[in-house]
Design an enzyme around this catalytic site. Structure first.
Site, mmCIF file in Angstrom:
data_model
loop_
_atom_site.group_PDB
_atom_site.id
_atom_site.type_symbol
_atom_site.label_atom_id
_atom_site.label_comp_id
_atom_site.label_asym_id
_atom_site.label_seq_id
_atom_site.Cartn_x
_atom_site.Cartn_y
_atom_site.Cartn_z
ATOM 1 N N CYS A 80 0.831 -1.204 0.000
ATOM 2 C CA CYS A 80 0.000 0.000 0.000
ATOM 3 C C CYS A 80 0.875 1.267 0.000
ATOM 4 O O CYS A 80 1.563 1.523 -0.978
ATOM 5 C CB CYS A 80 -0.974 -0.046 1.178
ATOM 6 N N HIS A 168 -3.722 -5.106 0.527
ATOM 7 C CA HIS A 168 -3.164 -5.531 1.828
ATOM 8 C C HIS A 168 -3.165 -7.056 1.953
ATOM 9 O O HIS A 168 -4.172 -7.638 2.353
ATOM 10 C CB HIS A 168 -4.003 -4.934 2.967
ATOM 11 N N GLU A 170 -1.889 -8.814 4.165
ATOM 12 C CA GLU A 170 -1.881 -9.252 5.567
ATOM 13 C C GLU A 170 -3.278 -9.410 6.147
ATOM 14 O O GLU A 170 -3.449 -10.044 7.181
ATOM 15 C CB GLU A 170 -1.057 -8.288 6.435
ATOM 16 N N SER A 222 2.713 -11.861 38.511
ATOM 17 C CA SER A 222 1.369 -11.314 38.700
ATOM 18 C C SER A 222 0.311 -12.407 38.686
ATOM 19 O O SER A 222 -0.853 -12.152 38.937
ATOM 20 C CB SER A 222 1.065 -10.341 37.560
ATOM 21 N N GLY A 223 0.721 -13.627 38.345
ATOM 22 C CA GLY A 223 -0.261 -14.694 38.174
ATOM 23 C C GLY A 223 -0.685 -14.798 36.715
ATOM 24 O O GLY A 223 -1.294 -15.773 36.314
ATOM 25 N N GLY A 224 -0.368 -13.791 35.911
ATOM 26 C CA GLY A 224 -0.753 -13.787 34.491
ATOM 27 C C GLY A 224 0.201 -14.626 33.647
ATOM 28 O O GLY A 224 1.250 -15.060 34.119
ATOM 29 N N ASP A 226 2.063 -13.871 30.938
ATOM 30 C CA ASP A 226 3.343 -13.339 30.477
ATOM 31 C C ASP A 226 4.437 -13.452 31.543
ATOM 32 O O ASP A 226 5.517 -13.975 31.278
ATOM 33 C CB ASP A 226 3.201 -11.870 30.040
ATOM 34 N N SER A 227 4.139 -12.960 32.750
ATOM 35 C CA SER A 227 5.201 -13.006 33.765
ATOM 36 C C SER A 227 5.486 -14.454 34.165
ATOM 37 O O SER A 227 6.633 -14.806 34.460
ATOM 38 C CB SER A 227 4.848 -12.150 34.983
ATOM 39 N N SER A 228 4.472 -15.317 34.124
ATOM 40 C CA SER A 228 4.709 -16.720 34.501
ATOM 41 C C SER A 228 5.608 -17.417 33.481
ATOM 42 O O SER A 228 6.540 -18.135 33.856
ATOM 43 C CB SER A 228 3.389 -17.487 34.598
#
Ligand code: XMP
Length: 514
Positions: A80, A168, A170, A222-224, A226-228
């Site tokens: 584009c 596009h 994508e 945090s329990g989430g 990503d951090s785990s």
């Protein structure tokens, strides 16, 4: 051997991230860089993609990139704006069209033998979204596909250095878009398609070992997801030199602190749990403003975290579970303010620690795949996102222990019901939605229970579907399910006599109410 990668030069299009996603789905590593930050020194580059943009190439402040050291060194694909930019740069022309070319179109007259169109079908549907169009190609360029309205839908430089498409590839509506991207990255750029959770884990573990050596590193859990996942990956690399701190601010889901601590211990993580809820509740006393609540929680979190970290000797690093969309959002190249949630923002500078972000190149679904590959339990991997300030942003107005208690009870009923309800495809409703929770409203209303008139609080159920939380639709949960949840909450949670369902999408609403 250097990691092969495609560089996506970002001109600020809304779909730049999607190009990245598609390439990762093709098991090809890519990095999205702002238009003025091309990593010339990087040894692994095998190709370059120029993204779309909300601007016109002929606007006075249009984003430009110097291609003199890029063209000829790596194959380039312009999408584009990227295609229009190259057409104009090399002597063609781009003009505003009378009508915006927007929506579905069909490719015709495409060059069948062109490597970009290998496997393409006549009339293949593509998605157009531009107000300008290329009206003349530079010398040495030739058109390789048209649509009914767009003559130069795709072009190629005769010397084989670059390609441009005005549609596009994508987006989902370009039916063979992913094939086009595959043709570019695999056949033209030579991608080995070796980017996978396994290869990511192997190379990250090696890199972390040599980066951290015998240094100690702390990480706020945090329990989430990503951090785990960041913690388990680091643990695999450096074992007990990773020290995790999990702060209970008292604003977590019912039983979450204990449950998550158990999970972390089972995973062999070195975790220090800190119950600081009393301190958070005192600090939040009398505070009504959402922003102020967030600021207080953020500041207290840093205070508690810092206090704990000081007790550990020899810490030189702070790890964070930052993921790729967080980094892309904060690049902010078009100058628009995009929200970021830095729960421990400012910590590394304040504590004079070096920052380590092992997941900074991953999209959310890749983080989950890596977590699975690392052998983490499914309930940790599929856990819904949960805001850093916790239930405080789901109690509208002042936060008290009593209100959090009511919310925790109702939330548990809602979340358990989502787990229990199975859809026809076998998935639970919990897995079908991106995130769900309960909001305690600062209103009381009249009801009747038995023969008694009641005057109690109302709450709202919120459940959304999304792929990245940047936009979200309210989830169309079955009426029967909502009825059951409402009944159970009103019967079991003291203080609630009315339940509503939030049917707002984002935008214009946000997922959290505060
Ligand atoms: P909104 O409400 O902005 O939320 O649509 C988008 C996503 O971000 C989560 N969220 C947060 N996450 N710290 C976090 O770690 C925060 O302060 C925060 N505020 C919102 C929200 O739950 C949703 O997933």
């Amino acid at each position: 051997m250097a990691q092969q990668k495609i560089i996506i030069i970002d001109f600020g299009s809304q779909t730049t991230q999607l190009i990245g996603r598609r390439l990762r789905e093709l098991d090809t590593f890519c990095e999205i860089v702002p238009y003025n930050k091309f990593p010339y020194e990087d040894e692994g580059i095998i190709g370059v993609i120029l993204s779309g943009s909300p601007y016109s190439v002929y606007a006075p402040n249009a984003f430009k990139v110097d291609l003199s050291n890029i063209r000829g060194r790596y194959p380039i694909l312009g999408i584009c704006y990227g295609a229009q930019f190259m057409a104009q740069l090399y002597g063609g022309s781009v003009e505003a069209t009378d009508s915006r070319e927007y929506g579905r179109a069909r490719l015709q007259d495409f060059e069948r033998e062109n490597p970009l169109f290998k496997g393409f079908q006549e009339g293949s549907q593509v998605w157009m979204s531009h107000g300008d169009t290329i009206t003349a190609l530079p010398d040495g360029f030739r058109v390789i596909a048209s649509t009914e309205k767009v003559r130069y839908a795709a072009y190629q430089a005769e010397d084989g250095t670059l390609w441009g498409v005005q549609f596009h590839p994508e987006v989902f509506h370009s039916k063979q878009g992913k094939l086009l991207l595959k043709n570019f990255v695999v056949d033209i750029c030579g991608s080995r398609q070796d980017w996978s959770p396994v290869s990511f884990i192997e190379s990250s573990v090696e890199a972390l070992k040599s980066q951290l050596c015998n240094d100690r590193i702390i990480l706020g859990l945090s329990g989430g997801v990503d951090s785990s996942v960041a913690a388990v990956l680091l643990n695999k690399a450096i074992g007990n030199n990773l020290i995790c701190i999990f702060v209970n601010h008292g604003l977590l889901r019912k039983g979450e602190y204990e449950r998550v601590m158990r999970d972390y211990k089972c995973l062999g993580l070195n975790v220090i749990g800190v119950d600081a809820s009393e301190m958070f509740f005192s600090a939040l006393k009398g505070i009504n403003s959402p922003e102020e609540k967030r600021k207080i929680i953020g500041a207290k979190f840093i205070e508690v975290f810092e206090e704990e970290a000081k007790k550990i000797d020899g810490v030189r690093w702070l790890a964070q579970g930052t993921i790729y969309p967080d980094c892309i959002e904060s690049m902010n190249i078009t100058g628009k303010v995009i929200k970021s949630h830095h729960n421990v923002g400012g910590l590394p500078e304040k504590m004079q620690l070096k920052l380590c972000e092992p997941l900074r190149w991953l999209f959310k679904d890749e983080v989950r795949r890596v977590g699975r590959q690392l052998g983490m339990p499914e309930h940790l991997i599929t856990r819904h996102p949960f805001p850093g300030p916790g239930l405080a942003v789901r109690v509208l107005g002042e936060v008290t222990r009593e209100k959090i208690h009511i919310l925790q009870e109702a939330d548990e009923i809602f979340i358990n019901a989502l787990h229990r309800w199975h859809c026809s495809d076998g998935h639970s409703l919990y897995d079908e939605v991106w995130q769900a929770g309960v909001i305690l409203l600062p209103v009381q209303s009249v009801g009747v229970m038995g023969d008694e008139r009641t005057y109690e609080q109302a709450l709202a159920l919120r459940a959304v579907t999304s792929t990245d939380a940047m936009s979200a639709d309210w989830a169309q949960l079955p009426y029967e399910f909502l009825a059951q949840v409402s009944n159970e909450i009103i019967n079991k949670v003291k203080g609630i006599n009315r339940v509503c369902y939030d049917i707002s999408s984002k935008p214009p609403a946000t997922i959290e109410w505060e």
